[in-house]
Design an enzyme around this catalytic site. Structure first.
Site, PDB file in Angstrom:
ATOM      1  N   TYR A 112      40.798  49.293  32.991  1.00 55.74           N
ATOM      2  CA  TYR A 112      41.684  48.437  32.197  1.00 55.74           C
ATOM      3  C   TYR A 112      42.136  49.162  30.939  1.00 55.74           C
ATOM      4  O   TYR A 112      41.395  49.966  30.368  1.00 55.74           O
ATOM      5  CB  TYR A 112      40.958  47.166  31.749  1.00 55.74           C
ATOM      6  CG  TYR A 112      40.804  46.127  32.826  1.00 55.74           C
ATOM      7  CD1 TYR A 112      41.808  45.205  33.077  1.00 55.74           C
ATOM      8  CD2 TYR A 112      39.637  46.058  33.576  1.00 55.74           C
ATOM      9  CE1 TYR A 112      41.658  44.235  34.056  1.00 55.74           C
ATOM     10  CE2 TYR A 112      39.473  45.097  34.562  1.00 55.74           C
ATOM     11  CZ  TYR A 112      40.487  44.200  34.796  1.00 55.74           C
ATOM     12  OH  TYR A 112      40.339  43.240  35.768  1.00 55.74           O
ATOM     13  N   TYR A 151      35.768  48.210  40.424  1.00 52.56           N
ATOM     14  CA  TYR A 151      35.069  48.903  39.328  1.00 52.56           C
ATOM     15  C   TYR A 151      33.674  48.320  39.118  1.00 52.56           C
ATOM     16  O   TYR A 151      33.408  47.171  39.456  1.00 52.56           O
ATOM     17  CB  TYR A 151      35.891  48.827  38.030  1.00 52.56           C
ATOM     18  CG  TYR A 151      36.216  47.439  37.558  1.00 52.56           C
ATOM     19  CD1 TYR A 151      35.319  46.705  36.782  1.00 52.56           C
ATOM     20  CD2 TYR A 151      37.429  46.860  37.878  1.00 52.56           C
ATOM     21  CE1 TYR A 151      35.625  45.432  36.343  1.00 52.56           C
ATOM     22  CE2 TYR A 151      37.745  45.581  37.451  1.00 52.56           C
ATOM     23  CZ  TYR A 151      36.840  44.874  36.684  1.00 52.56           C
ATOM     24  OH  TYR A 151      37.158  43.609  36.274  1.00 52.56           O
ATOM     25  N   ARG A 161      33.027  44.893  40.882  1.00 56.69           N
ATOM     26  CA  ARG A 161      34.057  43.879  41.135  1.00 56.69           C
ATOM     27  C   ARG A 161      34.948  44.347  42.286  1.00 56.69           C
ATOM     28  O   ARG A 161      35.372  45.503  42.315  1.00 56.69           O
ATOM     29  CB  ARG A 161      34.963  43.700  39.908  1.00 56.69           C
ATOM     30  CG  ARG A 161      34.361  43.168  38.628  1.00 56.69           C
ATOM     31  CD  ARG A 161      33.905  41.727  38.613  1.00 56.69           C
ATOM     32  NE  ARG A 161      34.430  40.774  39.570  1.00 56.69           N
ATOM     33  CZ  ARG A 161      35.486  39.985  39.395  1.00 56.69           C
ATOM     34  NH1 ARG A 161      36.179  40.047  38.303  1.00 56.69           N
ATOM     35  NH2 ARG A 161      35.842  39.117  40.313  1.00 56.69           N
ATOM     36  N   HIS A 164      41.035  43.108  42.228  1.00 49.06           N
ATOM     37  CA  HIS A 164      41.535  41.751  41.969  1.00 49.06           C
ATOM     38  C   HIS A 164      42.635  41.778  40.918  1.00 49.06           C
ATOM     39  O   HIS A 164      42.734  42.713  40.122  1.00 49.06           O
ATOM     40  CB  HIS A 164      40.412  40.826  41.511  1.00 49.06           C
ATOM     41  CG  HIS A 164      39.792  41.244  40.203  1.00 49.06           C
ATOM     42  ND1 HIS A 164      38.801  42.188  40.127  1.00 49.06           N
ATOM     43  CD2 HIS A 164      40.035  40.864  38.926  1.00 49.06           C
ATOM     44  CE1 HIS A 164      38.461  42.365  38.868  1.00 49.06           C
ATOM     45  NE2 HIS A 164      39.195  41.584  38.114  1.00 49.06           N
ATOM     46  N   HIS A 166      44.158  39.116  37.933  1.00 47.22           N
ATOM     47  CA  HIS A 166      43.957  37.858  37.210  1.00 47.22           C
ATOM     48  C   HIS A 166      45.279  37.098  37.125  1.00 47.22           C
ATOM     49  O   HIS A 166      46.327  37.714  36.877  1.00 47.22           O
ATOM     50  CB  HIS A 166      43.480  38.136  35.781  1.00 47.22           C
ATOM     51  CG  HIS A 166      42.132  38.778  35.707  1.00 47.22           C
ATOM     52  ND1 HIS A 166      40.978  38.058  35.518  1.00 47.22           N
ATOM     53  CD2 HIS A 166      41.749  40.072  35.796  1.00 47.22           C
ATOM     54  CE1 HIS A 166      39.945  38.884  35.483  1.00 47.22           C
ATOM     55  NE2 HIS A 166      40.384  40.115  35.653  1.00 47.22           N
TER      56      HIS A 166
END
Lengths: 246, 204
Positions: A112, A151, A161, A164, A166
Site C-alpha cells: 500500500y 500480503y 491477506r 482484495h 476495499h
C-alpha cells in the site's frame, strides 16, 4: 415521464447474523475495538433515511482509472491489468443510481502507498491505489486497475491477506452506509484469512468473491471481474410518509 | 406453495482496515494529484445559515487509547432542521450547507474535528421533536461493521430530557455518553468503544 415512484421509506432491518459480529478474537484488533453492550434498536427516522448526495460533476475523468490516475511520464503501473464492474442494487433487486463508490487497494506486489505500511514489497511509482465512481441509472459502475497482490500482516505469526479491493459505498440514506472488501475467484488465501472469517456464514463470504468475467474481458488488454453490491432496501409500505403514500 | 420472497442479501461488511484513508481521504494520506480535494472536508461557507460550532473528539479503545486510524463521518440537518437530501420530503434545505462531513483521525493524536453549524430539531416518526443531534458513523481497523451513533448537545438540556430516543434508553446512566460537552463554541464528543463509558451505539 417516468412512472417510477420515488421510495422514501425507512430501510429494512439489517440482518446482523449475515454481517461479522463486532468481537472476533482471531482477528486480534477487534478485541479492544468491539462494543460489548447491546446496541440500541431504532427504526429509521428522517436522520437515517436521508443521506448525502455526490454529483457526477465532482468526479474527474480518470477517477475510475487506477492504471492512469497516478501514472507519470507516460508510464503505467506494473501488474495484471483488470476491469472491475458490477451493479449496486438494493435488497429488493432495484438498481441504486447516483451512488458514490470509492475503492482502494495494494499494488501488484501487495504494497500500500501509506507511511505506516511495513511490507517489504516495493512501491510502484505509477500506482496510487485509489479511485471512485458514481453509479449510472442502472446502478452500474466500473473501473480499471491492476490486480492487487496478497500480503502478510502481523495478526498471526504467518497470516496473509488474500488479494482484495476495499469498497466504500454510500447509497441514498445514511442507514445504507457500507464498507466492504472484494476478493477474487479461486484465491486459496480467502479460506485462510482471519478477516474474511469474521463472517460466520459461508454463503455470505461467497457474496464477496468476484467471479472472473470472460464476457467482459478485453482481448490482449485486461481480464474482467464482476462484483455486484447489495445495499439495504427501503420498505415500500410507508405509514410514516403520508405525503406520498403508497 | 407460496411465492418466493426473492429478497437479496445485503453485501456483508468487512473492516475498513488500517488504510481506509487511502481510499476516502487520499490527499490526507499523502496520495496527491489524484483527487483535487478530499470529500467532506468543508461543510460550511460564508453564506451558511446558523450558529457556527466546532465538534472535536477521539475514538477510544477498550484500554483508553485513542485510535489513530479511524475515519469518522457525520450527517446532520441544517439550522432549520432540514436535510440536504433528495429524500428530504419536508422542504428545501440550506443550499450552502452539505450536512455531511468526513474526517480522518489525526495521525499523531487521533482527534477528529468538524467545522459545522448547530442543527435544528428534526421530528421523530410520531411528530414529536427530536432534540438537535448529529448522526455519526465510525469505521477503523478492527471494527467489523461501521458503528452508528448520535451526538446531542449539552446546552439543550430541556430538549434532551424530552427526546424520544434519549428517554427510551433503559440505563439512563448511559445517556451522557451521547451528549457532547460545550466549551465556548466548541463541543467535545469522545466515542468510547468499550468499558464503563461505552458509547451507546445504534442498530438502525
Amino acid at each position: 415521464m417516468s412512472n417510477e415512484k420515488k421510495d422514501n421509506g425507512a430501510f429494512m432491518q439489517r440482518d446482523r447474523n449475515w454481517h461479522p459480529p463486532a468481537f472476533t478474537p482471531t482477528y486480534k484488533t477487534s478485541v479492544l475495538r468491539s462494543p460489548q453492550k447491546a446496541l440500541l434498536s431504532l427504526d429509521n427516522t428522517v436522520s437515517e433515511m436521508t443521506g448525502p448526495v455526490f454529483g457526477h460533476n465532482q468526479i474527474g475523468e480518470l477517477d475510475n482509472d487506477l492504471i492512469l490516475n497516478y501514472a507519470k511520464n507516460g508510464e503505467m503501473p506494473i501488474g495484471e491489468r483488470i476491469v472491475v464492474h458490477g451493479r449496486v442494487l438494493d435488497e429488493r433487486g432495484k438498481p441504486v443510481p447516483n451512488v458514490l463508490v470509492e475503492f482502494w487497494q495494494a499494488n501488484a506486489g501487495g504494497r500500500y502507498r501509506h507511511k505506516k505500511e511495513t511490507y517489504l514489497a516495493p512501491l510502484d511509482p505509477n500506482f496510487g491505489g485509489c479511485g471512485r465512481a458514481i453509479t449510472d441509472d442502472a446502478g452500474a459502475y466500473c473501473f480499471r486497475t491492476i490486480k492487487p497482490g496478497p500480503y502478510p500482516w502481523p495478526n498471526g505469526v504467518n497470516d496473509w491477506r488474500p488479494a482484495h479491493i476495499h469498497f466504500s459505498v454510500f447509497g441514498q440514506g445514511f442507514a445504507q452506509r457500507l464498507i466492504t472488501q472484494m476478493y477474487f475467484e479461486g484465491d486459496p488465501l480467502i479460506a485462510r484469512c482471519p478477516i474474511v472469517n469474521t463472517i460466520p456464514d459461508q454463503k455470505a463470504i461467497d457474496q464477496l468473491i468476484a467471479p472472473l468475467d470472460m464476457g467482459n474481458t478485453l482481448p490482449m488488454d485486461s481480464l474482467a471481474y464482476k462484483f455486484d453490491i447489495v445495499l439495504r432496501g427501503r420498505r415500500s409500505t410507508m405509514f410514516e410518509n403520508r405525503m406520498e403514500g403508497n | 406453495m407460496t411465492q418466493p420472497l426473492d429478497y437479496l442479501k445485503e453485501t456483508p461488511s468487512q473492516t475498513a482496515g488500517p488504510y481506509v484513508h487511502i481510499g476516502c481521504t487520499p490527499n490526507f494520506s499523502g496520495i496527491e494529484g489524484v483527487f483535487a480535494e478530499d470529500l467532506g472536508v468543508t461543510m460550511v461557507n460564508d453564506l451558511t445559515e446558523g450558529e457556527r460550532i466546532t465538534v472535536r473528539g477521539s475514538v477510544i479503545d477498550g484500554k483508553g487509547a485513542a485510535l489513530k486510524d479511524a475515519l469518522v463521518e457525520i450527517w446532520q440537518a441544517d439550522a432549520k432542521g432540514l436535510y440536504n437530501s433528495p429524500f428530504e420530503m419536508r422542504g428545501a434545505a440550506d443550499p450552502n450547507f452539505s450536512g455531511w462531513g468526513r474526517c480522518p483521525g489525526a495521525m499523531d493524536t487521533g482527534e477528529f474535528v468538524f467545522e459545522t453549524i448547530k442543527p435544528g430539531s428534526v421530528p421523530f416518526k410520531d411528530g414529536r421533536p427530536m432534540a438537535p443531534h448529529i448522526t455519526f458513523w465510525i469505521v477503523a481497523r478492527g471494527i467489523n461493521l461501521g458503528l452508528h451513533t448520535r451526538m446531542y448537545f449539552s446546552d439543550e438540556d430541556e430538549a434532551n430530557k424530552a427526546d424520544p430516543i434519549l428517554t427510551r434508553i433503559e440505563h439512563q446512566s448511559r445517556v451522557p455518553t451521547l451528549i457532547a460537552k460545550k466549551t465556548g463554541s466548541e463541543y467535545r464528543f469522545d466515542i468510547h468503544l468499550q468499558g464503563d463509558q461505552e458509547t451507546v451505539f445504534f442498530d438502525i
